[in-house]
Design a protein around this motif. Sequence first.
Motif: not given
Length: 109
Positions: A57-63, A88-96
């Motif tokens: 997920i971090w790689r997806k956000i960086a890309q 990006i906001a959805q991926w950040q929620r997944e990280l949380q």
Amino acid sequence: MCFYDQQIFTCGDHKWGRFRAHCNKEYRTGETCGMKLIFEASRVGTKCQMCKKHEVIWRKIAQAHERVKRWESEGINPVSTDKEWDNIAQWQRELQDINMMRHTKMRSI
């Protein structure tokens, strides 16, 4: 207090393995008492699934950040960048969510 194998990952997380032995408190055949003790702990040279998912997920956000930056410099359609910011906001929620699961798992030990 029945005994189980335990796998310890490089990230520090653990996973319970197979059942190894009954404790003396359990008298029913084929049943376990519910409490887990470590029979044998083995270190595994990989990361746990949560850490792997976290890295993906971090790689997806960086890309995505890189794409948005490039699109904004090239003047590409702002609708595309808005959609990417939503992703990006959805991926950040997944990280949380992953971090919350990790903390609850570590607290339950």
